[in-house]
Design a protein around this motif. Structure first.
Motif, PDB file in Angstrom:
ATOM      1  N   LEU A 105     -10.243  -7.675  -3.438  1.00 52.65           N
ATOM      2  CA  LEU A 105      -9.085  -8.145  -4.197  1.00 52.65           C
ATOM      3  C   LEU A 105      -7.783  -7.597  -3.618  1.00 52.65           C
ATOM      4  O   LEU A 105      -6.773  -8.315  -3.552  1.00 52.65           O
ATOM      5  CB  LEU A 105      -9.228  -7.729  -5.662  1.00 52.65           C
ATOM      6  N   PHE A 106      -7.784  -6.338  -3.211  1.00 56.79           N
ATOM      7  CA  PHE A 106      -6.601  -5.722  -2.622  1.00 56.79           C
ATOM      8  C   PHE A 106      -6.203  -6.454  -1.336  1.00 56.79           C
ATOM      9  O   PHE A 106      -5.021  -6.732  -1.096  1.00 56.79           O
ATOM     10  CB  PHE A 106      -6.896  -4.248  -2.323  1.00 56.79           C
ATOM     11  N   THR A 107      -7.193  -6.784  -0.513  1.00 56.47           N
ATOM     12  CA  THR A 107      -6.927  -7.437   0.766  1.00 56.47           C
ATOM     13  C   THR A 107      -6.464  -8.875   0.578  1.00 56.47           C
ATOM     14  O   THR A 107      -5.474  -9.311   1.180  1.00 56.47           O
ATOM     15  CB  THR A 107      -8.190  -7.408   1.641  1.00 56.47           C
ATOM     16  N   VAL A 108      -7.186  -9.616  -0.268  1.00 56.45           N
ATOM     17  CA  VAL A 108      -6.852 -11.026  -0.476  1.00 56.45           C
ATOM     18  C   VAL A 108      -5.474 -11.170  -1.114  1.00 56.45           C
ATOM     19  O   VAL A 108      -4.642 -11.975  -0.674  1.00 56.45           O
ATOM     20  CB  VAL A 108      -7.929 -11.713  -1.340  1.00 56.45           C
ATOM     21  N   ALA A 109      -5.215 -10.387  -2.169  1.00 55.94           N
ATOM     22  CA  ALA A 109      -3.911 -10.460  -2.827  1.00 55.94           C
ATOM     23  C   ALA A 109      -2.805  -9.990  -1.889  1.00 55.94           C
ATOM     24  O   ALA A 109      -1.679 -10.517  -1.923  1.00 55.94           O
ATOM     25  CB  ALA A 109      -3.920  -9.616  -4.099  1.00 55.94           C
ATOM     26  N   GLY A 110      -3.102  -9.003  -1.043  1.00 57.93           N
ATOM     27  CA  GLY A 110      -2.112  -8.531  -0.086  1.00 57.93           C
ATOM     28  C   GLY A 110      -1.807  -9.543   1.007  1.00 57.93           C
ATOM     29  O   GLY A 110      -0.824  -9.389   1.738  1.00 57.93           O
ATOM     30  N   GLY A 111      -2.646 -10.570   1.125  1.00 59.69           N
ATOM     31  CA  GLY A 111      -2.428 -11.623   2.111  1.00 59.69           C
ATOM     32  C   GLY A 111      -1.664 -12.810   1.557  1.00 59.69           C
ATOM     33  O   GLY A 111      -1.515 -13.828   2.251  1.00 59.69           O
ATOM     34  N   ILE A 112      -1.201 -12.709   0.313  1.00 56.16           N
ATOM     35  CA  ILE A 112      -0.410 -13.778  -0.302  1.00 56.16           C
ATOM     36  C   ILE A 112       1.010 -13.267  -0.498  1.00 56.16           C
ATOM     37  O   ILE A 112       1.227 -12.281  -1.200  1.00 56.16           O
ATOM     38  CB  ILE A 112      -1.005 -14.220  -1.654  1.00 56.16           C
ATOM     39  N   TYR A 113       1.957 -13.923   0.135  1.00 52.55           N
ATOM     40  CA  TYR A 113       3.364 -13.536   0.004  1.00 52.55           C
ATOM     41  C   TYR A 113       4.096 -14.605  -0.793  1.00 52.55           C
ATOM     42  O   TYR A 113       4.074 -15.792  -0.442  1.00 52.55           O
ATOM     43  CB  TYR A 113       4.006 -13.389   1.377  1.00 52.55           C
ATOM     44  N   ILE A 114       4.677 -14.192  -1.905  1.00 54.44           N
ATOM     45  CA  ILE A 114       5.462 -15.111  -2.731  1.00 54.44           C
ATOM     46  C   ILE A 114       6.905 -15.024  -2.252  1.00 54.44           C
ATOM     47  O   ILE A 114       7.589 -14.026  -2.465  1.00 54.44           O
ATOM     48  CB  ILE A 114       5.358 -14.750  -4.222  1.00 54.44           C
ATOM     49  N   ARG A 115       7.351 -16.074  -1.569  1.00 53.02           N
ATOM     50  CA  ARG A 115       8.702 -16.058  -1.015  1.00 53.02           C
ATOM     51  C   ARG A 115       9.679 -16.694  -2.011  1.00 53.02           C
ATOM     52  O   ARG A 115       9.293 -17.392  -2.941  1.00 53.02           O
ATOM     53  CB  ARG A 115       8.753 -16.806   0.315  1.00 53.02           C
ATOM     54  N   GLY A 116      10.937 -16.434  -1.768  1.00 47.09           N
ATOM     55  CA  GLY A 116      11.977 -16.965  -2.633  1.00 47.09           C
ATOM     56  C   GLY A 116      12.938 -15.872  -3.032  1.00 47.09           C
ATOM     57  O   GLY A 116      12.648 -14.679  -2.898  1.00 47.09           O
ATOM     58  N   ASN A 117      14.103 -16.269  -3.506  1.00 48.58           N
ATOM     59  CA  ASN A 117      15.123 -15.315  -3.913  1.00 48.58           C
ATOM     60  C   ASN A 117      14.827 -14.816  -5.327  1.00 48.58           C
ATOM     61  O   ASN A 117      15.412 -15.273  -6.310  1.00 48.58           O
ATOM     62  CB  ASN A 117      16.511 -15.962  -3.851  1.00 48.58           C
ATOM     63  N   SER A 311       2.755 -11.578   9.914  1.00 48.68           N
ATOM     64  CA  SER A 311       4.061 -11.602   9.262  1.00 48.68           C
ATOM     65  C   SER A 311       3.941 -11.494   7.747  1.00 48.68           C
ATOM     66  O   SER A 311       4.802 -10.905   7.085  1.00 48.68           O
ATOM     67  CB  SER A 311       4.817 -12.881   9.620  1.00 48.68           C
ATOM     68  N   VAL A 312       2.865 -12.044   7.178  1.00 48.49           N
ATOM     69  CA  VAL A 312       2.654 -11.967   5.728  1.00 48.49           C
ATOM     70  C   VAL A 312       2.406 -10.523   5.313  1.00 48.49           C
ATOM     71  O   VAL A 312       2.972 -10.027   4.339  1.00 48.49           O
ATOM     72  CB  VAL A 312       1.484 -12.876   5.292  1.00 48.49           C
ATOM     73  N   HIS A 313       1.550  -9.835   6.050  1.00 48.45           N
ATOM     74  CA  HIS A 313       1.285  -8.424   5.750  1.00 48.45           C
ATOM     75  C   HIS A 313       2.545  -7.584   5.908  1.00 48.45           C
ATOM     76  O   HIS A 313       2.802  -6.668   5.117  1.00 48.45           O
ATOM     77  CB  HIS A 313       0.179  -7.882   6.663  1.00 48.45           C
ATOM     78  N   GLU A 314       3.344  -7.892   6.914  1.00 49.14           N
ATOM     79  CA  GLU A 314       4.579  -7.139   7.120  1.00 49.14           C
ATOM     80  C   GLU A 314       5.558  -7.365   5.978  1.00 49.14           C
ATOM     81  O   GLU A 314       6.209  -6.422   5.507  1.00 49.14           O
ATOM     82  CB  GLU A 314       5.208  -7.539   8.460  1.00 49.14           C
ATOM     83  N   LYS A 315       5.684  -8.604   5.521  1.00 48.38           N
ATOM     84  CA  LYS A 315       6.593  -8.892   4.413  1.00 48.38           C
ATOM     85  C   LYS A 315       6.118  -8.228   3.120  1.00 48.38           C
ATOM     86  O   LYS A 315       6.924  -7.811   2.290  1.00 48.38           O
ATOM     87  CB  LYS A 315       6.730 -10.406   4.219  1.00 48.38           C
ATOM     88  N   ASN A 316       4.809  -8.160   2.943  1.00 48.80           N
ATOM     89  CA  ASN A 316       4.252  -7.496   1.757  1.00 48.80           C
ATOM     90  C   ASN A 316       4.198  -5.978   1.907  1.00 48.80           C
ATOM     91  O   ASN A 316       3.781  -5.282   0.985  1.00 48.80           O
ATOM     92  CB  ASN A 316       2.835  -8.011   1.478  1.00 48.80           C
ATOM     93  N   GLN A 317       4.584  -5.477   3.081  1.00 51.44           N
ATOM     94  CA  GLN A 317       4.461  -4.050   3.391  1.00 51.44           C
ATOM     95  C   GLN A 317       3.038  -3.573   3.112  1.00 51.44           C
ATOM     96  O   GLN A 317       2.796  -2.517   2.517  1.00 51.44           O
ATOM     97  CB  GLN A 317       5.480  -3.236   2.594  1.00 51.44           C
ATOM     98  N   PHE A 318       2.083  -4.382   3.552  1.00 45.36           N
ATOM     99  CA  PHE A 318       0.669  -4.121   3.299  1.00 45.36           C
ATOM    100  C   PHE A 318       0.195  -2.951   4.146  1.00 45.36           C
ATOM    101  O   PHE A 318       0.395  -2.906   5.352  1.00 45.36           O
ATOM    102  CB  PHE A 318      -0.144  -5.374   3.643  1.00 45.36           C
ATOM    103  N   ASN A 319      -0.445  -1.973   3.504  1.00 45.55           N
ATOM    104  CA  ASN A 319      -1.113  -0.879   4.215  1.00 45.55           C
ATOM    105  C   ASN A 319      -2.255  -0.374   3.336  1.00 45.55           C
ATOM    106  O   ASN A 319      -2.348  -0.721   2.157  1.00 45.55           O
ATOM    107  CB  ASN A 319      -0.129   0.239   4.566  1.00 45.55           C
TER     108      ASN A 319
END
Length: 472
Positions: A105-117, A311-319
């Motif tokens: 769940l941590f990995t899958v959810a971390g792979g979803i980036y919700i973009r927008g202002n 890029s998705v992981h980077e935007k989510n600051q996934f670690n």
């Protein structure tokens, strides 16, 4: 020798191939066996305050040390075989499936980036919490929490006060929202496995859930509005400013939504599929459905890492920091909790017999109010799934009777186990994970006791009101 290596040595020396290991007799144990569990809880509560630098670098060793404080004396008194069987059962039957599911769940959810202002106004924040409450009952409190906590933090990263946003997120999304189906929270899933029908909880505690979530959302909106209107609340510099003009709400890493559905399907399959095929590992039974589920979840994790753009992981600051923290701390919790659960399972004959006896009225009938508070209080500090099962069996254990004649009692047990998991950081797995992610993103979260002050002031009065309305 480092504690983790010593723990591995104990495992290697104390796990012979035992197929007929008896469960621990909780009635023969002293309450002193609960000291290591209390020790790890106090370490989680106090060491981040008293020795933050030491805790940050050595919390895994502290957890391993408390696990050894239980395992070594237990092996010395009851034998290496008994200690090994307990270790393997906690590892194979409980901890490994728990960590595999959380990791997926941590990995899958971390792979979803919700973009927008996204801008953290009271209205937007309340809407995110409300959406999370709905999602929690269908994709689990952990899944909903992991999906929404990052965009919520990002939306509020230009605000001075953010801790209350995360605290109410834990209250609503990580706990209360998961009360309507067996997919929402592990205790309800255990009830489902025991024979409680899939939609029983939504039929019997929907009003209670609506009340709790509704009042919390209103309280949050008012509190967040007060903070929002304060001078200096909004920073002039937004850490994630708008770029290139207005940006429509959208998602990146959409393939992970399919993987999220696969996770839900695997969990549901493991509960509904009955098979006689199983393996016995040092007394711990591993069934084919559970093995297929865990292998499937590992595959989902690997596929998510493979298909998610960097890029998705980077935007989510996934670690992996938050996941490692939860995995290490819960390893110690799952081991030190062994004698505590055994003492509870001993019922009236165990050291906690007074608690078990308190849920029965003088005429022998169950007291829903006491079931609500007993199941809830223990779920605040213990694993809420076995706590639910203890009181499920205390109330008779017959699902047909509990769903009909004793429906108020089963509703009280279900509500207590799910709702009161929000009382502490360790009451439910996503609580600590959300805290770890928030702190990793720079949010100054309340301490263990600071969080309990929040839950004591906000949740406990609501539980008292619910007792008088529904559980008398």
């Amino acid at each position: 020798m480092k504690p983790i290596r010593a723990l591995a040595l104990v495992l290697a020396c104390a796990v012979p191939a035992i197929a007929n290991a008896a469960d621990i007799d909780g009635s023969a144990l002293s309450v002193l066996w609960g000291v290591p569990f209390a020790g790890i809880l106090l370490s989680i509560a106090l060491m981040p305050l008293l020795a933050p630098a030491f805790w940050h670098h050595h919390f895994g060793k502290v957890a391993a040390g408390w696990a050894l404080a239980f395992l070594l004396p237990f092996a010395a008194i009851f034998g290496a075989s008994a200690a090994g069987v307990s270790f393997v059962h906690a590892l194979v039957a409980e901890y490994i499936p728990f960590v595999i599911l959380l990791t997926a769940l941590f990995t899958v959810a971390g792979g979803i980036y919700i973009r927008g202002n996204l801008h953290g106004s009271p209205g937007l924040n309340t809407a995110i919490l409300a959406i999370g409450a709905v999602l929690a009952s269908f994709m689990g409190t952990t899944g909903a929490s992991m999906l929404l906590i990052r965009p919520l933090i990002r939306a509020n990263d230009n605000r001075k006060h953010m801790a209350h946003v995360v605290v109410f997120f834990i209250f609503i999304v990580s706990n209360a929202g998961g009360s309507l189906t067996p997919l929402g929270d592990p205790p309800l899933f255990l009830g489902f496995l025991k024979g409680v029908t899939f939609f029983w909880t939504v039929q019997h505690i929907f009003t209670e859930t609506l009340f709790l979530v509704g009042v919390l959302l209103v309280a949050f909106y008012l509190l967040d509005s007060w903070f929002f209107r304060r001078s200096g609340e909004i920073r002039r510099e937004d850490p994630t400013p708008d770029t290139g003009g207005p940006q429509r709400l959208g998602f990146e890493g959409k393939g992970n939504f399919i993987l999220l559905l696969v996770v839900v399907a695997l969990v549901l399959m493991s509960g509904m599929w009955k098979s006689d095929v199983e393996w016995v590992i040092a007394g711990a039974h591993v069934g084919l459905p559970g093995l297929v589920r865990d292998i499937g979840l590992i595959a989902v994790t690997l596929v998510s890492l493979w298909v998610t753009p960097r890029s998705v992981h980077e935007k989510n600051q996934f670690n992996w920091g938050p996941m490692l923290e939860v995995a290490k701390l819960f390893a110690g919790i799952f081991l030190t909790i062994i004698p505590v659960i055994a003492m509870l399972k001993a019922g009236v004959n165990g050291p906690f017999g007074a608690i078990v006896s308190a849920v029965t009225r003088p005429d022998g009938s169950p007291d829903p109010a006491m079931y609500f508070w007993a199941a809830g209080a223990l779920s605040s500090f213990l694993d809420n799934a076995p706590t639910y099962l203890v009181f499920f069996n205390t109330a008779g254990g017959d699902p047909q009777v509990l769903m009909t004649t004793l429906a108020p009692t089963l509703a009280a047990i279900s509500a207590g186990a799910v709702f009161m998991g929000a009382n502490t950081y360790i009451g439910n797995a996503p609580n600590m994970m959300v805290k770890a992610i928030a702190e990793d993103r720079g949010v100054k979260m309340p301490s263990f006791f600071g969080y309990m002050a929040w839950s004591g002031c906000v949740l406990v009065p609501l539980f008292v009101i619910m007792t008088f309305i529904w559980f008398r």
